[in-house]
Design a protein around this motif. Structure first.
Motif, PDB file in Angstrom:
ATOM      1  N   GLU A 265      16.027  89.017 109.695  1.00 34.23           N
ATOM      2  CA  GLU A 265      16.123  88.987 108.235  1.00 34.23           C
ATOM      3  C   GLU A 265      15.051  88.117 107.586  1.00 34.23           C
ATOM      4  N   VAL A 266      14.283  87.400 108.392  1.00 31.19           N
ATOM      5  CA  VAL A 266      13.180  86.590 107.858  1.00 31.19           C
ATOM      6  C   VAL A 266      12.007  87.503 107.562  1.00 31.19           C
ATOM      7  N   GLN A 267      11.647  87.611 106.290  1.00 24.85           N
ATOM      8  CA  GLN A 267      10.581  88.526 105.865  1.00 24.85           C
ATOM      9  C   GLN A 267       9.337  87.810 105.346  1.00 24.85           C
ATOM     10  N   ARG A 268       9.510  86.608 104.823  1.00 20.24           N
ATOM     11  CA  ARG A 268       8.387  85.857 104.253  1.00 20.24           C
ATOM     12  C   ARG A 268       8.294  84.495 104.954  1.00 20.24           C
ATOM     13  N   ILE A 269       7.161  84.253 105.600  1.00 14.66           N
ATOM     14  CA  ILE A 269       6.964  83.020 106.364  1.00 14.66           C
ATOM     15  C   ILE A 269       5.822  82.227 105.739  1.00 14.66           C
ATOM     16  N   GLY A 270       6.097  80.978 105.409  1.00 12.27           N
ATOM     17  CA  GLY A 270       5.089  80.123 104.802  1.00 12.27           C
ATOM     18  C   GLY A 270       4.214  79.440 105.842  1.00 12.27           C
ATOM     19  N   VAL A 271       2.932  79.270 105.493  1.00 11.95           N
ATOM     20  CA  VAL A 271       1.975  78.619 106.385  1.00 11.95           C
ATOM     21  C   VAL A 271       1.026  77.748 105.559  1.00 11.95           C
ATOM     22  N   LEU A 272       0.866  76.494 105.957  1.00  9.99           N
ATOM     23  CA  LEU A 272      -0.201  75.660 105.424  1.00  9.99           C
ATOM     24  C   LEU A 272      -1.357  75.716 106.423  1.00  9.99           C
ATOM     25  N   TYR A 273      -2.581  75.856 105.916  1.00  8.14           N
ATOM     26  CA  TYR A 273      -3.738  75.940 106.802  1.00  8.14           C
ATOM     27  C   TYR A 273      -4.926  75.262 106.133  1.00  8.14           C
ATOM     28  N   SER A 274      -5.988  75.036 106.889  1.00  8.92           N
ATOM     29  CA  SER A 274      -7.188  74.418 106.332  1.00  8.92           C
ATOM     30  C   SER A 274      -8.380  75.348 106.514  1.00  8.92           C
ATOM     31  N   LYS A 275      -9.355  75.194 105.629  1.00 10.26           N
ATOM     32  CA  LYS A 275     -10.568  76.008 105.720  1.00 10.26           C
ATOM     33  C   LYS A 275     -11.326  75.709 107.002  1.00 10.26           C
ATOM     34  N   LYS A 276     -11.389  74.442 107.376  1.00 17.05           N
ATOM     35  CA  LYS A 276     -12.209  74.025 108.513  1.00 17.05           C
ATOM     36  C   LYS A 276     -11.683  74.537 109.840  1.00 17.05           C
ATOM     37  N   TYR A 277     -10.374  74.493 110.047  1.00 21.83           N
ATOM     38  CA  TYR A 277      -9.837  74.777 111.365  1.00 21.83           C
ATOM     39  C   TYR A 277      -9.102  76.107 111.504  1.00 21.83           C
ATOM     40  N   THR A 278      -8.340  76.507 110.507  1.00 25.40           N
ATOM     41  CA  THR A 278      -7.413  77.628 110.726  1.00 25.40           C
ATOM     42  C   THR A 278      -7.450  78.731 109.660  1.00 25.40           C
ATOM     43  N   GLN A 279      -8.436  78.726 108.796  1.00 29.60           N
ATOM     44  CA  GLN A 279      -8.489  79.766 107.765  1.00 29.60           C
ATOM     45  C   GLN A 279      -8.690  81.155 108.374  1.00 29.60           C
ATOM     46  N   GLU A 280      -9.605  81.277 109.339  1.00 31.79           N
ATOM     47  CA  GLU A 280      -9.836  82.572 109.973  1.00 31.79           C
ATOM     48  C   GLU A 280      -8.616  83.004 110.777  1.00 31.79           C
ATOM     49  N   TRP A 281      -7.972  82.024 111.429  1.00 37.85           N
ATOM     50  CA  TRP A 281      -6.728  82.333 112.153  1.00 37.85           C
ATOM     51  C   TRP A 281      -5.696  82.894 111.185  1.00 37.85           C
ATOM     52  N   PHE A 282      -5.566  82.279 109.998  1.00 45.10           N
ATOM     53  CA  PHE A 282      -4.570  82.733 109.029  1.00 45.10           C
ATOM     54  C   PHE A 282      -4.855  84.154 108.561  1.00 45.10           C
ATOM     55  N   LYS A 283      -6.110  84.476 108.357  1.00 48.95           N
ATOM     56  CA  LYS A 283      -6.468  85.830 107.931  1.00 48.95           C
ATOM     57  C   LYS A 283      -6.038  86.855 108.975  1.00 48.95           C
ATOM     58  N   GLN A 284      -6.312  86.571 110.245  1.00 52.15           N
ATOM     59  CA  GLN A 284      -5.939  87.483 111.315  1.00 52.15           C
ATOM     60  C   GLN A 284      -4.421  87.556 111.462  1.00 52.15           C
ATOM     61  N   ALA A 285      -3.761  86.395 111.373  1.00 50.20           N
ATOM     62  CA  ALA A 285      -2.303  86.369 111.493  1.00 50.20           C
ATOM     63  C   ALA A 285      -1.652  87.165 110.369  1.00 50.20           C
TER      64      ALA A 285
END
Length: 312
Positions: free
Chosen positions: A148-168
């Motif tokens: 039932e979990v449909q929306r998951i929040g994520v904090l990320y940074s430009k330096k380390y995980t921005q590209e990861w977030f885009k792919q995720a």
């Protein structure tokens, strides 16, 4: 070797068994290789477990150095490398890798147990096992346990995980899940970003990013804020479950060691690699069922068979 209990463990176990059959000592009967293990700190359990499994599988002489011992400063390691002239160096942790990358001139390097390996200086002779699991697998697991979990929040940074977030985000969308992200530029802004994000999501995904968290107190602050707003936390380290995270998916350290040994054997056999840095072959999943019930979360009881450890 322990027998597997879950489907995930079974797959990892089969990979290791196949590797052991493929790289039996008979294939190297005509040669003996010298292998040096550089452990950033042998007192760290995850390093210790991976090293032990690595040494069980590799059928050649292994010299292990604990860089947690102060006598092994950079000059001492440089002298050792010159004297030993190893055919391959296995590095556990960032400290070991950076020293090897600086002083190892000819031998290939295999690494493991390093967060965010993409930031590492790499050479043509660098190989390794990522400390991050495939993002699609993690999202699929979150959805499997908590449908039932449909929306998951994520904090990320430009330096380390921005590209990861885009792919995720792309992979989550394909599964019908929305990742709601907020980019943080400084860790002092984490709480303000998190307070704005939590009302918009069903759960929060705490990822590994040094911009967001470098100290234990910062972890406690994030978990406390999520708890006070009844938002379940998904994360990447099994110990976080004991501090209140609802579901954690981490790499399985013994499997990491066996996988690194398999890569080392392939390198010494001069095998051609499609991927020089591989995803981990196994994971360890912990469900904090006590916190799940406290929040009144709906969960898939059939998924419990895939969980390694359940906290009640």
């Amino acid at each position: 070797m322990k027998h597997p209990k879950t489907l995930n463990e079974t797959c990892a176990w089969l990979c290791v068994v196949c590797g052991l059959l493929l790289f039996s000592p008979q294939l190297f009967a005509a040669e003996t290789f010298k292998i040096l293990v550089l452990n950033s700190d042998a007192a760290v359990t995850k390093y210790q477990l991976s090293q032990e499994e690595f040494q069980k599988i590799v059928p050649f002489p292994v010299k292990a150095i604990d860089l947690g011992n102060k006598k092994w400063d950079a000059p001492a390691v440089e002298e050792l490398l010159y004297d030993e002239d190893p055919d391959l160096v296995y590095c556990l942790g960032i400290k070991a890798y950076l020293i090897a990358n600086k002083y190892v001139k000819n031998a290939p390097i295999v690494f493991s147990s390093i967060i965010n390996w993409l930031r590492l200086p790499m050479t043509e002779k660098t190989y390794g096992v990522s400390n991050e699991l495939p993002v699609g697998m993690e999202i699929m697991l979150f959805h499997y346990v908590f449908p039932e979990v449909q929306r998951i929040g994520v904090l990320y940074s430009k330096k380390y995980t921005q590209e990861w977030f885009k792919q995720a985000s792309k992979e989550a969308k394909e599964m019908g899940i929305e990742l709601v992200g907020s980019k943080v530029t400084d860790k002092k802004h984490v709480n303000s970003h998190l307070k704005k994000l939590l009302p918009e999501v069903d759960a929060y995904w705490l990822i590994s990013d040094p911009t967001l968290m470098t100290e234990k107190q910062e972890l406690f602050d994030i978990l406390d804020l999520c708890h006070r707003t009844n938002k379940p936390v998904f994360s990447y380290h099994e110990t976080f479950a004991s501090f209140g995270a609802v579901l954690t998916v981490s790499v399985d350290d013994p499997t990491i060691g066996r996988q690194a040994a398999g890569i080392a054997m392939e390198v010494l056999a001069e095998t051609t690699f499609d991927e020089k840095v591989q995803f981990p072959a196994g994971s360890y999943i912990v469900l904090n069922l006590k916190r799940v019930k406290e929040y009144g979360l709906s969960y898939n009881e059939d998924a419990l068979g895939s969980i390694n450890d359940i906290l009640e």
